[in-house]
Write a protein that holds these residues in place. Structure first.
Motif, PDB file in Angstrom:
ATOM      1  N   VAL A   9      -4.926 -83.255 -13.312  1.00 32.33           N
ATOM      2  CA  VAL A   9      -4.081 -82.749 -12.241  1.00 32.33           C
ATOM      3  C   VAL A   9      -3.521 -81.399 -12.695  1.00 32.33           C
ATOM      4  CG1 VAL A   9      -1.950 -83.133 -10.931  1.00 32.33           C
ATOM      5  CG2 VAL A   9      -3.450 -85.060 -11.466  1.00 32.33           C
ATOM      6  N   PRO A  10      -3.562 -80.351 -11.856  1.00 32.27           N
ATOM      7  CA  PRO A  10      -3.028 -79.049 -12.258  1.00 32.27           C
ATOM      8  C   PRO A  10      -1.615 -79.166 -12.832  1.00 32.27           C
ATOM      9  CG  PRO A  10      -4.168 -78.847 -10.173  1.00 32.27           C
ATOM     10  CD  PRO A  10      -4.113 -80.313 -10.483  1.00 32.27           C
ATOM     11  N   ALA A  11      -1.385 -78.447 -13.934  1.00 38.16           N
ATOM     12  CA  ALA A  11      -0.109 -78.537 -14.642  1.00 38.16           C
ATOM     13  C   ALA A  11       1.069 -78.178 -13.754  1.00 38.16           C
ATOM     14  CB  ALA A  11      -0.146 -77.640 -15.881  1.00 38.16           C
ATOM     15  N   VAL A  12       0.874 -77.223 -12.841  1.00 40.29           N
ATOM     16  CA  VAL A  12       1.989 -76.782 -12.011  1.00 40.29           C
ATOM     17  C   VAL A  12       2.543 -77.925 -11.162  1.00 40.29           C
ATOM     18  CG1 VAL A  12       0.509 -76.024 -10.099  1.00 40.29           C
ATOM     19  CG2 VAL A  12       2.765 -74.991 -10.400  1.00 40.29           C
ATOM     20  N   LEU A  13       1.688 -78.878 -10.769  1.00 44.19           N
ATOM     21  CA  LEU A  13       2.145 -79.988  -9.937  1.00 44.19           C
ATOM     22  C   LEU A  13       2.965 -81.003 -10.734  1.00 44.19           C
ATOM     23  CD1 LEU A  13      -1.028 -80.648  -7.745  1.00 44.19           C
ATOM     24  CD2 LEU A  13       0.986 -79.277  -7.204  1.00 44.19           C
ATOM     25  N   ARG A  14       2.863 -80.929 -12.081  1.00 41.81           N
ATOM     26  CA  ARG A  14       3.622 -81.842 -12.936  1.00 41.81           C
ATOM     27  C   ARG A  14       4.791 -81.131 -13.603  1.00 41.81           C
ATOM     28  NH1 ARG A  14       0.182 -82.912 -17.069  1.00 41.81           N
ATOM     29  NH2 ARG A  14      -1.549 -81.630 -16.339  1.00 41.81           N
ATOM     30  N   SER A  15       5.024 -79.875 -13.194  1.00 40.95           N
ATOM     31  CA  SER A  15       6.033 -79.056 -13.871  1.00 40.95           C
ATOM     32  C   SER A  15       7.459 -79.343 -13.419  1.00 40.95           C
ATOM     33  CB  SER A  15       5.732 -77.566 -13.635  1.00 40.95           C
ATOM     34  OG  SER A  15       5.941 -77.236 -12.258  1.00 40.95           O
ATOM     35  N   GLY A  16       7.615 -79.878 -12.212  1.00 38.11           N
ATOM     36  CA  GLY A  16       8.960 -80.085 -11.685  1.00 38.11           C
ATOM     37  C   GLY A  16       9.569 -78.832 -11.084  1.00 38.11           C
ATOM     38  N   ASP A  17       8.837 -77.714 -11.111  1.00 38.01           N
ATOM     39  CA  ASP A  17       9.302 -76.445 -10.542  1.00 38.01           C
ATOM     40  C   ASP A  17       8.862 -76.396  -9.086  1.00 38.01           C
ATOM     41  OD1 ASP A  17       9.684 -73.808  -9.736  1.00 38.01           O
ATOM     42  OD2 ASP A  17       9.187 -72.963 -11.697  1.00 38.01           O
ATOM     43  N   HIS A  18       9.764 -76.744  -8.172  1.00 44.14           N
ATOM     44  CA  HIS A  18       9.400 -76.854  -6.764  1.00 44.14           C
ATOM     45  C   HIS A  18       8.967 -75.521  -6.168  1.00 44.14           C
ATOM     46  CE1 HIS A  18      10.703 -80.962  -6.755  1.00 44.14           C
ATOM     47  NE2 HIS A  18      11.927 -80.640  -7.160  1.00 44.14           N
ATOM     48  N   GLY A  19       9.567 -74.437  -6.618  1.00 47.89           N
ATOM     49  CA  GLY A  19       9.164 -73.128  -6.132  1.00 47.89           C
ATOM     50  C   GLY A  19       7.745 -72.796  -6.542  1.00 47.89           C
ATOM     51  N   ALA A  20       7.411 -73.085  -7.813  1.00 49.87           N
ATOM     52  CA  ALA A  20       6.056 -72.823  -8.305  1.00 49.87           C
ATOM     53  C   ALA A  20       5.041 -73.702  -7.582  1.00 49.87           C
ATOM     54  CB  ALA A  20       5.993 -73.067  -9.817  1.00 49.87           C
ATOM     55  N   VAL A  21       5.425 -74.944  -7.309  1.00 47.19           N
ATOM     56  CA  VAL A  21       4.527 -75.852  -6.588  1.00 47.19           C
ATOM     57  C   VAL A  21       4.248 -75.321  -5.182  1.00 47.19           C
ATOM     58  CG1 VAL A  21       4.343 -78.144  -5.536  1.00 47.19           C
ATOM     59  CG2 VAL A  21       5.151 -77.909  -7.888  1.00 47.19           C
ATOM     60  N   ALA A  22       5.312 -74.866  -4.503  1.00 48.07           N
ATOM     61  CA  ALA A  22       5.149 -74.336  -3.142  1.00 48.07           C
ATOM     62  C   ALA A  22       4.244 -73.118  -3.149  1.00 48.07           C
ATOM     63  CB  ALA A  22       6.510 -73.988  -2.557  1.00 48.07           C
ATOM     64  N   ARG A  23       4.430 -72.223  -4.132  1.00 48.72           N
ATOM     65  CA  ARG A  23       3.567 -71.027  -4.210  1.00 48.72           C
ATOM     66  C   ARG A  23       2.123 -71.413  -4.496  1.00 48.72           C
ATOM     67  NH1 ARG A  23       8.203 -69.232  -6.926  1.00 48.72           N
ATOM     68  NH2 ARG A  23       7.271 -69.658  -8.966  1.00 48.72           N
ATOM     69  N   TRP A  24       1.926 -72.375  -5.401  1.00 44.06           N
ATOM     70  CA  TRP A  24       0.573 -72.817  -5.747  1.00 44.06           C
ATOM     71  C   TRP A  24      -0.115 -73.409  -4.516  1.00 44.06           C
ATOM     72  CZ3 TRP A  24      -1.993 -77.480  -5.538  1.00 44.06           C
ATOM     73  CH2 TRP A  24      -3.202 -77.567  -6.248  1.00 44.06           C
ATOM     74  N   ARG A  25       0.601 -74.240  -3.782  1.00 41.19           N
ATOM     75  CA  ARG A  25       0.003 -74.874  -2.609  1.00 41.19           C
ATOM     76  C   ARG A  25      -0.373 -73.844  -1.548  1.00 41.19           C
ATOM     77  NH1 ARG A  25       3.935 -80.258  -2.184  1.00 41.19           N
ATOM     78  NH2 ARG A  25       2.653 -81.566  -3.564  1.00 41.19           N
ATOM     79  N   HIS A  26       0.494 -72.865  -1.328  1.00 44.34           N
ATOM     80  CA  HIS A  26       0.176 -71.836  -0.329  1.00 44.34           C
ATOM     81  C   HIS A  26      -1.042 -71.030  -0.771  1.00 44.34           C
ATOM     82  CE1 HIS A  26       0.760 -68.952   2.869  1.00 44.34           C
ATOM     83  NE2 HIS A  26       0.703 -67.980   1.985  1.00 44.34           N
ATOM     84  N   ASP A  27      -1.094 -70.677  -2.052  1.00 45.49           N
ATOM     85  CA  ASP A  27      -2.223 -69.902  -2.560  1.00 45.49           C
ATOM     86  C   ASP A  27      -3.513 -70.699  -2.448  1.00 45.49           C
ATOM     87  OD1 ASP A  27      -3.365 -67.582  -4.094  1.00 45.49           O
ATOM     88  OD2 ASP A  27      -3.757 -69.146  -5.572  1.00 45.49           O
ATOM     89  N   GLN A  28      -3.457 -71.993  -2.793  1.00 48.15           N
ATOM     90  CA  GLN A  28      -4.649 -72.834  -2.702  1.00 48.15           C
ATOM     91  C   GLN A  28      -5.106 -73.003  -1.256  1.00 48.15           C
ATOM     92  OE1 GLN A  28      -6.567 -74.275  -5.188  1.00 48.15           O
ATOM     93  NE2 GLN A  28      -5.380 -72.925  -6.532  1.00 48.15           N
ATOM     94  N   ALA A  29      -4.143 -73.096  -0.335  1.00 51.46           N
ATOM     95  CA  ALA A  29      -4.496 -73.222   1.080  1.00 51.46           C
ATOM     96  C   ALA A  29      -5.226 -71.976   1.568  1.00 51.46           C
ATOM     97  CB  ALA A  29      -3.241 -73.473   1.916  1.00 51.46           C
ATOM     98  N   ARG A  30      -4.741 -70.803   1.171  1.00 46.38           N
ATOM     99  CA  ARG A  30      -5.388 -69.553   1.580  1.00 46.38           C
ATOM    100  C   ARG A  30      -6.779 -69.443   0.965  1.00 46.38           C
ATOM    101  NH1 ARG A  30      -2.819 -65.909   4.499  1.00 46.38           N
ATOM    102  NH2 ARG A  30      -4.455 -64.427   4.008  1.00 46.38           N
ATOM    103  N   ARG A  31      -6.909 -69.827  -0.307  1.00 49.16           N
ATOM    104  CA  ARG A  31      -8.215 -69.726  -0.967  1.00 49.16           C
ATOM    105  C   ARG A  31      -9.231 -70.680  -0.340  1.00 49.16           C
ATOM    106  NH1 ARG A  31      -6.616 -69.272  -7.390  1.00 49.16           N
ATOM    107  NH2 ARG A  31      -5.194 -67.523  -7.168  1.00 49.16           N
ATOM    108  N   ARG A  32      -8.791 -71.908  -0.092  1.00 50.73           N
ATOM    109  CA  ARG A  32      -9.693 -72.883   0.514  1.00 50.73           C
ATOM    110  C   ARG A  32     -10.134 -72.413   1.906  1.00 50.73           C
ATOM    111  NH1 ARG A  32      -8.412 -79.284   0.578  1.00 50.73           N
ATOM    112  NH2 ARG A  32      -9.234 -79.072  -1.530  1.00 50.73           N
ATOM    113  N   THR A  33      -9.200 -71.857   2.663  1.00 48.72           N
ATOM    114  CA  THR A  33      -9.511 -71.365   4.004  1.00 48.72           C
ATOM    115  C   THR A  33     -10.476 -70.187   3.940  1.00 48.72           C
ATOM    116  OG1 THR A  33      -7.302 -72.048   4.733  1.00 48.72           O
ATOM    117  CG2 THR A  33      -8.526 -70.570   6.182  1.00 48.72           C
TER     118      THR A  33
END
Length: 391
Positions: free
Chosen positions: A196-220
């Motif tokens: 599982v990507p480390a950022v999702l286990r980091s507890g940093d909600h801001g970093a998680v939100a940024r990662w998810r948005h970036d992944q959504a754009r890349r997948r799209t």
């Protein structure tokens, strides 16, 4: 919400009683009625089809059973009749959200070569009509499409989903800008060697939100780049995918733009000056190209494609803005857009411009690109590189 289905295969719609739709019926949130169209056919064979006027293969569904069915179901102006047909408007999340506001939907599930056009014309006189297609393919009948539309619509009803928050970040949702959903993970943290990507286990909600948005754009960008365009620009115009028919206007635009490049880089060879319409049409098939129009005029463009030994460098080129519109931020918007739509495989961005094009140099440096004099460049040009952020 009340849902009615007119079909010659009622058993096809049995899944409506399963899972969440079934629970919604039991709770009173939904009212579902499936009707056999043959109930309104009066000959001994219960015939609902006949040969087409004008000849041709196949059979056409007769109008009389449909008309009687609409009367028997007391369809009225406040209702919406949905004809599932490959010739209808394409179904998407926006349409599902719209239909979810209706009080009653009546699905007319066609078969054979389709339903007599007079049925649809008559339906428009008694209720709202939507002709809907799931996509650019043909099914044996409308039941599968009716089930798909139902699933997409009823899950948007207040109280249908146990956790309404699950609707917020789904693929195609308005709240995500229509992007595809980011990858999701659950326990264990390592499975079959995949972590599982480390950022999702980091507890940093801001970093998680940024990662998810970036992944959504890349997948799209990788799977459905059409969903990333058009993109809005401050002046209200949009960045859209180029089509082969844009070749002539692109040739005209690039010749106008490269006059300035020639003045800023005397003696430097400029291939864009010598390309024909056929040349432009050819590279349109090789590059992901986007254009901007204002009042019907093509005023800006940019292109990109994967290059490099390992195919991970997103090569950006032909950033063009009509000379009379330069300085308004359009070039910056195009540059941002072509970076945003880079495929997931891209790990860096690379572009070149004239060594004497100081205006371009400033824009690229401001956008985070670094001048790389150590890299080989075309004659009279310099290379700019930017590492892709992984959030």
């Amino acid at each position: 919400m009340r849902l009615d289905y007119l079909t010659i295969f009622p058993d096809y719609l049995a899944p409506l009683r399963l899972s969440l739709p079934g629970k919604a019926v039991d709770s009173g949130l939904l009212e579902i009625h499936v009707h056999d169209l043959r109930s309104w056919a009066h000959d001994k064979h219960r015939t609902v089809d006949d040969t087409p006027y004008g000849g041709g293969a196949g059979m056409v569904m007769k109008p009389e059973p449909w008309g009687e069915a609409f009367d028997a179901l007391a369809v009225e102006p406040g209702d919406t009749i949905i004809f599932t047909t490959p010739s209808g408007e394409r179904f998407d999340q926006r349409l599902a959200e719209d239909l979810a506001t209706r009080g009653r939907l009546v699905f007319a599930c066609g078969r054979y070569e389709g339903i007599d056009q007079r049925v649809i014309d008559h339906a428009r006189s008694i209720a709202e009509v939507r002709e809907i297609s799931l996509g650019d393919y043909v099914l044996n009948g409308g039941e599968v499409a009716a089930l798909a539309v139902t699933e997409a619509v009823v899950r948007l009803l207040p109280g249908f989903m146990g956790n309404a928050e699950s609707l917020v970040e789904e693929s195609h949702a308005a709240s995500t800008g229509g992007l595809l959903e980011y990858p999701v993970y659950t326990k264990p943290p390592v499975w079959q060697g995949h972590e599982v990507p480390a950022v999702l286990r980091s507890g940093d909600h801001g970093a998680v939100a940024r990662w998810r948005h970036d992944q959504a754009r890349r997948r799209t960008a990788q799977r459905r780049p059409d969903l990333l365009a058009p993109s809005s620009i401050d002046d209200g115009s949009t960045i859209e995918r180029a089509v082969p028919g844009d070749a002539a206007e692109l040739m005209t635009l690039q010749r106008a733009c490269w006059v300035q490049e020639a003045l800023a880089n005397p003696g430097a060879p400029i291939p864009a000056f010598h390309e024909s319409v056929d040349d432009v049409r050819a590279w349109l098939g090789e590059w992901d190209t986007y254009v901007v129009r204002r009042a019907g005029r093509l005023v800006g463009a940019v292109r990109g494609r994967l290059e490099g030994p390992d195919g991970t460098a997103w090569d950006i080129g032909r950033i063009m803005v009509a000379p009379d519109l330069q300085g308004e931020g359009l070039g910056r918007a195009l540059l941002e857009h072509i970076q945003a739509v880079a495929p997931a495989a891209a790990t860096s961005y690379v572009l070149f411009t004239g060594a004497g094009s100081e205006r371009n140099h400033k824009m690229y440096k401001k956008a985070g690109f670094r001048l790389r004099n150590d890299l080989p460049a075309p004659p009279g040009a310099v290379i700019f590189v930017k590492r892709r952020s992984r959030g």
